[in-house]
Design an enzyme around this catalytic site. Structure first.
Site, mmCIF file in Angstrom:
data_model
loop_
_atom_site.group_PDB
_atom_site.id
_atom_site.type_symbol
_atom_site.label_atom_id
_atom_site.label_comp_id
_atom_site.label_asym_id
_atom_site.label_seq_id
_atom_site.Cartn_x
_atom_site.Cartn_y
_atom_site.Cartn_z
ATOM 1 N N LYS A 1 33.575 39.975 31.600
ATOM 2 C CA LYS A 1 34.041 39.163 32.816
ATOM 3 C C LYS A 1 32.713 38.340 33.134
ATOM 4 O O LYS A 1 32.496 38.978 33.435
ATOM 5 C CB LYS A 1 34.885 40.231 33.257
ATOM 6 C CG LYS A 1 35.387 38.363 34.309
ATOM 7 C CD LYS A 1 36.634 38.995 35.162
ATOM 8 C CE LYS A 1 37.494 38.458 36.328
ATOM 9 N NZ LYS A 1 39.046 39.034 36.336
ATOM 10 N N GLU B 1 54.258 46.349 39.679
ATOM 11 C CA GLU B 1 54.869 45.866 40.534
ATOM 12 C C GLU B 1 56.163 47.359 40.857
ATOM 13 O O GLU B 1 56.323 47.846 42.250
ATOM 14 C CB GLU B 1 54.751 44.827 41.435
ATOM 15 C CG GLU B 1 53.780 43.831 41.150
ATOM 16 C CD GLU B 1 53.380 43.442 40.305
ATOM 17 O OE1 GLU B 1 52.236 42.562 39.965
ATOM 18 O OE2 GLU B 1 53.793 43.699 39.088
ATOM 19 N N ARG C 1 59.373 40.695 41.487
ATOM 20 C CA ARG C 1 59.450 41.690 40.122
ATOM 21 C C ARG C 1 59.298 43.481 40.283
ATOM 22 O O ARG C 1 60.346 43.770 39.463
ATOM 23 C CB ARG C 1 58.267 42.134 39.775
ATOM 24 C CG ARG C 1 58.015 40.509 39.115
ATOM 25 C CD ARG C 1 56.125 40.737 38.064
ATOM 26 N NE ARG C 1 56.265 39.759 36.960
ATOM 27 C CZ ARG C 1 54.656 39.800 36.444
ATOM 28 N NH1 ARG C 1 54.269 41.058 35.958
ATOM 29 N NH2 ARG C 1 55.422 38.628 35.210
#
Length: 622
Positions: free
Chosen positions: A285, A371, A399
């Site tokens: 990244k 979640e 969610r």
């Protein structure tokens, strides 16, 4: 920023992906370099997501080079990494408008381009959609390929495993690319992440080579693949893909996600394989920009910055953010109460929990991008006699809606939901606006809902919810900074009590949340009463009844959906009690709110003082 073809000679040739496929492999290396520099220049100039896109430059080029997009389906998960994809698919000159009002969408968006197969914003959906598309291709038999790109953070979510479990059962023809960079927004956690890390820690690659060669037996160019990727193959004593293979997927890898030739050769060969394939690639990244490589979390989403020095544009905010206020409050409470347990679904930095996680590691749990589990986990903590706080963004709590109802509210468990990014979030657009929380929580029995109007009130409400033991409670606060209200010692607020902030005549504005400043400005102009309602549930019914006796109109004001929101609660009470008063609800309309900064959106939807005045005056005139 105007595109300069002289500065980017190869990228200037690639106006379409068809042009990309005409390039020689030698030119593709130059294209990757130019694409990386173009992305850096644009984001430094206009702000946006950066480190994720830098990490997938070679992957994006290889995918569009090998696969016949948009005929072949290329599905990006989350979308933070989609800037290079947008640049290569006809949106090059518009990339500097990304996340801006009327500009490019922050993430892949179906209405924006035929290359964007799925509109995304949250994570872990690409595999499920890919399975569905692979089945439709089986019915139509048009020769389309289906490719899903998912990160090692997103793949930890239950949805991803549900989809892989289904794919392993019905065996559709599809490719899942696991982009492993050890990061989501912040560092990944969890058993699967630990397992993938172990894959790269060993020095014996013989079994990996044996498994991958077996998977690709009979496919041309197999020797070339391993020639280019041998240095990237590593394994330990147990086959690295055992988790995925047990789910019925054919696992291949890991390979270097920055080795362009290896990616191209591998994709060309994997196009010919049948059934569900999982290719494990390793990327970095922030690849190619030293500050982002060193600190990919900070460089995940950035303001404008100086490309040479890596210094961000000055932040002139005078007062701490609501996230910071929450984080400080957590530390303050944990110092006094060892039973406090704070939970985040992979949003430590955004939720202001970094200091807390360092000072109180035994009371802090990052459950990864999960979640639903975060909420049910909190219910177990509460049943066990501890005091859970779930720190979560408004849009992500959607969610876990079933878990809020079944695992918390029905059982009247004292779970405190610290709901960040309520209301207009801004540049991340329609998938991230916190428009619906008041509406979807208000209808749940046993739920207390609080909307602070300033940073001190936020602290007091968090304390009130933490001390509430009769069921779940929620404190919903916005993205952004406080207004400089002094912080006072913590005291419980009596449930369902509002405060009259300004006395006026004829009109009473019932404000829910941080639009109170705008409401007071309106009150000064129109000489209205202004009430800080504070509680969406329970409502201050006594105060509403009193206001109805000496006012002609009630105006409800909230930065949330009008349909089903706080104002709807006032409407219901007025009708049930047959109060003789008119009511106007002001808030967000029945539509998804696009990207733009918060001020722009509030101006467009008339939620600043001038817009509120206009709405009131026009409504009264009718």
């Amino acid at each position: 920023m105007v595109f300069n073809p002289i500065k980017y000679p190869i990228l200037s040739l690639v106006k379409t992906v068809k042009k990309l496929r005409c390039l020689s492999t030698e030119m593709l290396f130059g294209l990757c370099d130019e694409l990386r520099h173009y992305l850096l220049n644009n984001v430094s100039y206009s702000s946006g997501h950066l480190s994720s896109g830098l990490g997938v430059i070679e992957l994006t080029v290889a995918l569009h080079y090998v696969y016949n997009t948009p005929f072949d389906y290329l599905i990006w998960d989350v979308g933070h990494q989609a800037y290079p994809h947008k640049i290569l698919t006809g949106r090059r000159e518009l990339i500097s408008t990304i996340r801006k009002r009327y500009g490019l969408h922050p993430f892949p968006c179906r209405s924006e381009s035929e290359f964007d197969v799925l509109t995304v914003g949250h994570s872990s959906t690409s595999i499920g959609v890919g399975v569905g598309l692979a089945i439709t291709e089986k019915y139509e038999n048009e020769g389309r390929h289906v490719v899903c790109v998912i990160g090692d953070g997103a793949i930890t979510a239950g949805m991803a495993f549900e989809a892989m479990n289904h794919a392993g059962d019905i065996k559709p023809n599809m490719l899942i690319i696991l982009n492993d960079n050890k990061m989501s927004i912040s560092k990944n956690v969890g058993a699967l992440h630990n397992r993938l890390t172990k894959v790269l820690s060993g020095d014996n690659n013989s079994k990996l080579r044996e498994n991958s060669e077996k998977a690709l037996t009979g496919i041309p160019q197999i020797k070339e693949i391993f020639k280019h990727t041998e240095e990237c193959f590593k394994n330990i004593d147990v086959p690295s893909g055992i988790i995925f293979e047990e789910l019925g997927l054919n696992y291949i890898g890991p390979i270097d996600g920055h080795d362009l030739l290896a990616l191209i050769h591998t994709f060309k060969n994997m196009r010919k394989l049948k059934g569900p394939q999982l290719l494990h690639i390793i990327t970095k990244k922030g690849k190619g920009y030293a500050p982002a490589e060193k600190d990919p979390t900070t460089w995940h989403s950035v303001p404008k910055f100086d490309l040479i020095s890596g210094v961000f544009e000055n932040n002139l905010d005078k007062f701490p953010s609501y996230s910071k206020i929450f984080g400080n409050w957590l530390c303050e409470m944990a110092e006094k109460d060892s039973k406090l347990i704070a939970i985040t679904p992979a949003m430590k930095e955004g939720s202001g929990m970094v200091d807390f996680s360092r000072k109180y590691p035994n009371q802090y749990f990052d459950v990864a991008i999960a979640e639903q589990h975060a909420v049910t986990f909190a219910s177990g903590i509460a049943i066990g006699g501890y005091k859970p706080i779930v720190a979560i963004y408004s849009t992500f709590l959607q969610r876990a809606y079933d878990q809020v109802i079944h695992d918390v509210a029905i059982q009247r468990l004292p779970v405190l939901f610290a709901i960040d990014r309520g209301g207009i979030v801004g540049t991340d657009g329609q998938t991230h606006q916190g428009a619906f929380d008041l509406a979807y929580l208000r209808c749940i029995p046993n739920m207390v809902i609080m909307t602070p109007s300033d940073e001190n009130e936020c602290r007091q409400m968090l304390y009130t919810g933490y001390k509430y033991t009769e069921g779940p409670s929620a404190v919903r606060y916005p993205r952004g900074n406080g207004i400089g209200i002094p912080l006072t010692s913590l005291k419980k607020i009596p449930l369902g009590t509002g405060i009259i902030r300004r006395a006026g005549k004829k009109i009473a504005i019932l404000n829910f949340g941080t639009l109170l400043i705008e409401a007071i400005n309106v009150g000064e102009t129109l000489n209205t009463t202004v009430v800080d309602m504070r509680f969406v549930k329970p409502l201050d019914e006594t105060l509403i009844s009193k206001l109805a006796t000496n006012h002609e109109v009630l105006i409800t004001l909230e930065e949330g959906s009008i349909k089903g929101g706080a104002g709807s609660g006032v409407n219901e009470f007025v009708m049930i009690k047959k109060l003789k008063i008119l009511v106007l609800n002001i808030g967000l309309p029945d539509k998804f709110i696009p990207q733009g900064n918060q001020d722009e959106i509030r101006d467009e939807f008339k939620l600043n003082s001038n817009g509120i005045i206009q709405q009131i005056v026009e409504w009264l005139a009718k």
